[in-house]
Write a protein that holds these residues in place. Sequence first.
Motif: not given
Length: 272
Positions: A232-244
């Motif tokens: 597996f590889h790693l992900l780093l993110n900052v999402a905005v909004g969305g279902e949660w």
Amino acid sequence: MISFLFAGLLLLHSSGTPPTSPPSKPRYTFSKLTWSDEFNYTGLPDSTKWKYDVGGSGWGNKEEQYYTKARRENARVEGGNLVVEARKEALMPANPYTSARLLSRGSQAYGRFEIRAKIPAGRGTWPAIWMLPDVNGYGNHSWPDNGEIDIMEHVGYDPNVIHATTHCKAYYFRINNQKSGTTKLPDATTAFHVYAIEWTPETITADIDGELYFAARNERTGWEAWPWDKPFHLLLNVAVGGEWGGQKGIDEAAFPQQMLVDYVRFYAMKKG
């Protein structure tokens, strides 16, 4: 976080209920560093270590940000930290926000994975530190059949509550039975903490600053319940909004918001 993740809670550390104990045997150690980025440079993230997911399709969750590629405003290294920044700006007509989603070029199966980070605040933010497989070899070759490991997720409308979760074909949020743990971290958005998992053939456990708060056990019933046997590889993110992340709206005045990452370290698993 594919990102599909509502926080259904299987284990609740903050209530005083202890997480499922990992097996006592076999025992493992995790002392050999195999891959890292210490962010001791300045500029764009090291392209030999990181690549990008790009676009503004909603990412399966009706998210509102557009993820950019190699754009300093959204992803840069400065002051000894990786900065992942979500901004209110309509770079693309369909997306009122921009951000970044980085993928590590390093990957492995099993081990300890540590990320020292300070996460953003603000209603509507949805930062995540998580993992996906390099190759989709099970089932219909898509999510959730091949597994996901969420090391850290936080939604801004529920400040300082941290979630760790695993998703697979047998257990995931769309059927509301994902395996998940949560803990309250009073200074999550104002201080750095070490978010980590230890992944072995028997368990996946999550801890913050060395304190265990989640464990998922291999049931030995096949890949549908345990696809975590390949890199597996790693992900780093900052999402905005969305279902949660957007359940209670977005505070437009809160932006820009940053996730700061001091280091990322992968350690090999050694049995015995």
